[in-house]
Design a protein around this motif. Structure first.
Motif, PDB file in Angstrom:
ATOM      1  N   THR A 114       0.719  -1.168  -0.005  1.00 44.12           N
ATOM      2  CA  THR A 114       0.032   0.056  -0.102  1.00 44.12           C
ATOM      3  C   THR A 114       0.954   1.352   0.034  1.00 44.12           C
ATOM      4  OG1 THR A 114      -1.743  -1.245   1.190  1.00 44.12           O
ATOM      5  CG2 THR A 114      -1.933   1.371   1.113  1.00 44.12           C
ATOM      6  N   ALA A 115       1.930   1.212   0.801  1.00 46.42           N
ATOM      7  CA  ALA A 115       3.007   2.444   0.781  1.00 46.42           C
ATOM      8  C   ALA A 115       3.519   2.445  -0.604  1.00 46.42           C
ATOM      9  CB  ALA A 115       3.757   2.227   1.969  1.00 46.42           C
ATOM     10  N   GLU A 116       4.019   1.358  -1.209  1.00 48.05           N
ATOM     11  CA  GLU A 116       4.502   1.682  -2.760  1.00 48.05           C
ATOM     12  C   GLU A 116       3.416   2.294  -3.522  1.00 48.05           C
ATOM     13  OE1 GLU A 116       5.538  -2.241  -3.585  1.00 48.05           O
ATOM     14  OE2 GLU A 116       7.565  -2.341  -2.092  1.00 48.05           O
ATOM     15  N   ARG A 117       2.232   1.977  -3.683  1.00 46.39           N
ATOM     16  CA  ARG A 117       1.421   2.458  -4.481  1.00 46.39           C
ATOM     17  C   ARG A 117       1.098   4.054  -4.206  1.00 46.39           C
ATOM     18  NH1 ARG A 117      -1.402  -2.510  -3.511  1.00 46.39           N
ATOM     19  NH2 ARG A 117      -2.543  -1.613  -1.908  1.00 46.39           N
ATOM     20  N   ALA A 118       1.053   4.389  -2.605  1.00 50.57           N
ATOM     21  CA  ALA A 118       0.956   5.813  -2.462  1.00 50.57           C
ATOM     22  C   ALA A 118       2.239   6.716  -2.826  1.00 50.57           C
ATOM     23  CB  ALA A 118       0.790   5.902  -0.703  1.00 50.57           C
ATOM     24  N   GLN A 119       3.387   5.686  -2.723  1.00 53.98           N
ATOM     25  CA  GLN A 119       4.382   6.838  -3.149  1.00 53.98           C
ATOM     26  C   GLN A 119       4.460   6.931  -4.746  1.00 53.98           C
ATOM     27  OE1 GLN A 119       7.072   7.602  -1.118  1.00 53.98           O
ATOM     28  NE2 GLN A 119       7.403   8.913  -3.111  1.00 53.98           N
ATOM     29  N   VAL A 120       3.959   6.048  -5.348  1.00 57.95           N
ATOM     30  CA  VAL A 120       3.926   6.287  -6.991  1.00 57.95           C
ATOM     31  C   VAL A 120       2.939   7.525  -7.245  1.00 57.95           C
ATOM     32  CG1 VAL A 120       2.765   5.253  -8.983  1.00 57.95           C
ATOM     33  CG2 VAL A 120       4.171   3.596  -7.599  1.00 57.95           C
ATOM     34  N   ASP A 136      -1.915  14.717   1.916  1.00 51.96           N
ATOM     35  CA  ASP A 136      -2.613  13.575   2.377  1.00 51.96           C
ATOM     36  C   ASP A 136      -1.762  12.180   2.357  1.00 51.96           C
ATOM     37  OD1 ASP A 136      -4.943  12.350   3.665  1.00 51.96           O
ATOM     38  OD2 ASP A 136      -5.113  11.402   1.321  1.00 51.96           O
ATOM     39  N   LEU A 137      -1.085  12.410   1.082  1.00 51.96           N
ATOM     40  CA  LEU A 137      -0.387  10.973   0.632  1.00 51.96           C
ATOM     41  C   LEU A 137       0.844  10.887   1.701  1.00 51.96           C
ATOM     42  CD1 LEU A 137      -0.682  11.036  -2.994  1.00 51.96           C
ATOM     43  CD2 LEU A 137      -1.397   9.275  -1.632  1.00 51.96           C
ATOM     44  N   GLU A 138       1.656  12.377   1.932  1.00 53.70           N
ATOM     45  CA  GLU A 138       2.665  12.304   2.631  1.00 53.70           C
ATOM     46  C   GLU A 138       2.504  11.787   4.024  1.00 53.70           C
ATOM     47  OE1 GLU A 138       5.395  15.655   0.409  1.00 53.70           O
ATOM     48  OE2 GLU A 138       4.368  16.184   2.151  1.00 53.70           O
ATOM     49  N   ALA A 139       1.250  12.138   4.817  1.00 52.34           N
ATOM     50  CA  ALA A 139       0.863  11.920   6.091  1.00 52.34           C
ATOM     51  C   ALA A 139       0.645  10.447   6.146  1.00 52.34           C
ATOM     52  CB  ALA A 139      -0.271  12.639   6.338  1.00 52.34           C
ATOM     53  N   LYS A 140      -0.131   9.805   5.047  1.00 50.06           N
ATOM     54  CA  LYS A 140      -0.416   8.349   5.032  1.00 50.06           C
ATOM     55  C   LYS A 140       1.037   7.623   4.880  1.00 50.06           C
ATOM     56  CE  LYS A 140      -4.821   8.539   2.926  1.00 50.06           C
ATOM     57  NZ  LYS A 140      -5.740   8.420   1.652  1.00 50.06           N
ATOM     58  N   ILE A 141       1.862   8.119   4.200  1.00 53.25           N
ATOM     59  CA  ILE A 141       3.153   7.350   4.029  1.00 53.25           C
ATOM     60  C   ILE A 141       3.759   7.487   5.324  1.00 53.25           C
ATOM     61  CG2 ILE A 141       5.483   7.422   2.883  1.00 53.25           C
ATOM     62  CD1 ILE A 141       4.210   8.040   0.358  1.00 53.25           C
ATOM     63  N   VAL A 142       3.823   8.399   6.172  1.00 57.67           N
ATOM     64  CA  VAL A 142       4.608   8.441   7.427  1.00 57.67           C
ATOM     65  C   VAL A 142       4.011   7.483   8.308  1.00 57.67           C
ATOM     66  CG1 VAL A 142       4.973   9.879   9.323  1.00 57.67           C
ATOM     67  CG2 VAL A 142       5.255  10.963   7.078  1.00 57.67           C
ATOM     68  N   LYS A 143       2.393   7.496   8.345  1.00 58.55           N
ATOM     69  CA  LYS A 143       1.745   6.347   9.226  1.00 58.55           C
ATOM     70  C   LYS A 143       2.045   5.059   9.070  1.00 58.55           C
ATOM     71  CE  LYS A 143      -2.335   8.030   8.551  1.00 58.55           C
ATOM     72  NZ  LYS A 143      -3.837   7.942   8.697  1.00 58.55           N
ATOM     73  N   MET A 144       2.226   4.690   7.662  1.00 58.27           N
ATOM     74  CA  MET A 144       2.576   3.444   7.279  1.00 58.27           C
ATOM     75  C   MET A 144       4.022   3.013   7.774  1.00 58.27           C
ATOM     76  SD  MET A 144       0.539   2.760   3.795  1.00 58.27           S
ATOM     77  CE  MET A 144       0.669   4.186   2.853  1.00 58.27           C
ATOM     78  N   ASP A 145       4.965   4.078   7.457  1.00 61.27           N
ATOM     79  CA  ASP A 145       6.271   3.768   7.887  1.00 61.27           C
ATOM     80  C   ASP A 145       6.360   3.580   9.383  1.00 61.27           C
ATOM     81  OD1 ASP A 145       7.299   4.163   5.403  1.00 61.27           O
ATOM     82  OD2 ASP A 145       7.870   6.303   5.709  1.00 61.27           O
ATOM     83  N   ARG A 146       5.517   4.311  10.146  1.00 60.65           N
ATOM     84  CA  ARG A 146       5.821   4.054  11.618  1.00 60.65           C
ATOM     85  C   ARG A 146       5.054   2.760  12.006  1.00 60.65           C
ATOM     86  NH1 ARG A 146       3.635  10.058  13.489  1.00 60.65           N
ATOM     87  NH2 ARG A 146       5.653  11.147  13.175  1.00 60.65           N
ATOM     88  N   GLU A 166       1.597   2.965  20.253  1.00 62.52           N
ATOM     89  CA  GLU A 166       2.091   4.074  20.269  1.00 62.52           C
ATOM     90  C   GLU A 166       2.051   4.302  18.649  1.00 62.52           C
ATOM     91  OE1 GLU A 166       6.113   1.677  18.837  1.00 62.52           O
ATOM     92  OE2 GLU A 166       6.255   2.977  20.643  1.00 62.52           O
ATOM     93  N   HIS A 167       1.386   3.426  17.881  1.00 62.80           N
ATOM     94  CA  HIS A 167       1.305   3.980  16.369  1.00 62.80           C
ATOM     95  C   HIS A 167      -0.363   3.907  15.823  1.00 62.80           C
ATOM     96  CE1 HIS A 167       1.627  -0.416  16.270  1.00 62.80           C
ATOM     97  NE2 HIS A 167       0.701  -0.408  15.315  1.00 62.80           N
ATOM     98  N   GLU A 168      -0.431   4.561  14.856  1.00 62.91           N
ATOM     99  CA  GLU A 168      -1.826   4.490  14.390  1.00 62.91           C
ATOM    100  C   GLU A 168      -2.067   3.482  13.499  1.00 62.91           C
ATOM    101  OE1 GLU A 168      -4.907   7.316  11.876  1.00 62.91           O
ATOM    102  OE2 GLU A 168      -3.024   8.199  12.890  1.00 62.91           O
ATOM    103  N   ASP A 169      -3.308   2.778  13.289  1.00 65.36           N
ATOM    104  CA  ASP A 169      -3.376   1.603  12.263  1.00 65.36           C
ATOM    105  C   ASP A 169      -3.383   2.406  11.003  1.00 65.36           C
ATOM    106  OD1 ASP A 169      -4.423  -0.221  10.593  1.00 65.36           O
ATOM    107  OD2 ASP A 169      -6.235  -0.494  11.580  1.00 65.36           O
ATOM    108  N   SER A 170      -2.539   2.068  10.324  1.00 68.06           N
ATOM    109  CA  SER A 170      -2.053   2.977   8.933  1.00 68.06           C
ATOM    110  C   SER A 170      -3.149   2.493   7.678  1.00 68.06           C
ATOM    111  CB  SER A 170      -0.663   2.901   8.428  1.00 68.06           C
ATOM    112  OG  SER A 170      -0.420   1.363   8.079  1.00 68.06           O
ATOM    113  N   LEU A 171      -3.636   1.228   8.107  1.00 66.21           N
ATOM    114  CA  LEU A 171      -4.956   0.887   7.067  1.00 66.21           C
ATOM    115  C   LEU A 171      -6.350   1.335   7.564  1.00 66.21           C
ATOM    116  CD1 LEU A 171      -3.106  -2.600   6.011  1.00 66.21           C
ATOM    117  CD2 LEU A 171      -2.717  -0.150   4.931  1.00 66.21           C
ATOM    118  N   GLY A 172      -6.554   1.761   8.792  1.00 65.73           N
ATOM    119  CA  GLY A 172      -7.925   2.055   9.344  1.00 65.73           C
ATOM    120  C   GLY A 172      -8.117   3.482   8.784  1.00 65.73           C
ATOM    121  N   LEU A 173      -9.502   3.440   8.599  1.00 65.98           N
ATOM    122  CA  LEU A 173     -10.093   4.798   8.077  1.00 65.98           C
ATOM    123  C   LEU A 173      -9.829   5.929   9.237  1.00 65.98           C
ATOM    124  CD1 LEU A 173     -13.278   3.382   6.810  1.00 65.98           C
ATOM    125  CD2 LEU A 173     -11.336   3.990   5.582  1.00 65.98           C
TER     126      LEU A 173
END
Length: 305
Positions: free
Chosen positions: A66-72, A103-113, A147-154
């Motif tokens: 999912t992070a790879e698609r977001a980066q594209v 929005d995409l940058e924030a999502k990628i940060v969440k997924m990295d964490r 400590e981290h947010e569910d990066s795939l959650g709504l």
């Protein structure tokens, strides 16, 4: 010889005995499947560790893709934002593109964490799995949220957890998801959003947690007053015989002034709490403790099945 083609005689026999050949092939396939199937680990921690690690590995792979698609998508929007041909009339479009980038940058940060947290959890399960779990019936106090947010959650659901200081009881070793423990609530508690909940005998809200979110208050007690430090189903009481004469067993632990009835559903569902009563008398189907626990009130000890 095994890989050579069948002779004319062998082929004729196979054609004449087709059903027997199919039966032999099916039997061989079943044996191969059985040999590939991993046996169920004998102890609860090993079983939970194996399944939980597999579940987290699958989740990490899903997040990575999912992070790879977001980066594209992010690279594409950045390329659009850098387009020098857009004029003043394109200001509204520029704002939309800028919002998409943020929005995409924030999502990628969440997924990295999230991925970093999963790597840490997987390392713990590989090196010291015992540190990820607690004995069933352990009374715990909440001290934090994930400590981290569910990066795939709504949404960020961390405010849905009990606030620090809330008291719960460990009722399961999770074998799915990414959190190692299930903690059930029997006393009134408040969640981060400010709502207050009032559990009852058979309505026990259960939260999936990791070890660092809770602190141990005390361990559950067996019928003879000894501490229970086990992780699996441990019979403590005898059920009243059924009509067919069969007499089953129950697992009931005393914790925080309640008697917790635990049941092993088997498989990944494993052990869960069914009820938590204020008195053993409320479980009318129970005849009494097992013989080994009839001498209640003796010196406290530790039981580790």
């Amino acid at each position: 010889m095994a890989n050579e083609p069948l002779t004319a005689e062998e082929q004729a026999w196979a054609n004449a005995n087709a059903e027997a050949v199919r039966s032999l092939m099916a039997e061989a396939g079943n044996k191969n499947a059985m040999s590939r199937r991993q046996p169920e680990p004998a102890d609860p921690i090993s079983a939970a560790t194996r399944d939980l690690a597999m579940s987290m590995t699958r989740l990490a792979s899903k997040i990575r893709k999912t992070a790879e698609r977001a980066q594209v998508s992010l690279d594409r929007f950045k390329k659009i934002a850098a387009d020098a041909t857009m004029g003043a009339d394109d200001q509204e479009y520029r704002e939309i593109v800028a919002e998409e980038i943020a929005d995409l940058e924030a999502k990628i940060v969440k997924m990295d964490r999230h991925q970093a947290a999963l790597r840490r959890k997987l390392a713990l399960l590989a090196d010291n799995p015992e540190e990820a779990f607690l004995p069933l019936g352990t009374v715990v106090r909440f001290v934090g949220v994930p400590e981290h947010e569910d990066s795939l959650g709504l949404t960020d659901d961390r405010k849905s957890y009990p606030v620090p200081g809330s008291i719960g009881v460990v009722t399961r070793l999770n074998r799915d998801g990414e959190y190692s423990l299930g903690v059930s609530m029997r006393e009134p508690f408040q969640i981060g959003w400010g709502d207050t909940f009032y559990p009852s005998d058979d309505r026990l809200p259960t939260y999936f947690v990791e070890r660092e979110m809770i602190e141990v208050e005390e361990y559950a007690r067996l019928p003879d007053g000894s501490e229970y430090l086990g992780y699996g189903f441990h019979p403590t009481h005898i059920r009243t015989p059924e009509k067919n004469g069969k007499q089953g067993v129950e697992m009931v632990l005393e914790a925080r002034g309640h008697f917790w009835r635990l049941h092993d559903f088997g498989g990944k569902q494993s052990i869960e709490a069914l009820q938590a009563y204020e008195s053993m008398d409320e479980m009318s189907w129970i005849e009494g403790p097992l013989e080994q626990y009839e001498n209640r009130g003796g010196p406290a000890s530790q039981i580790v099945p």
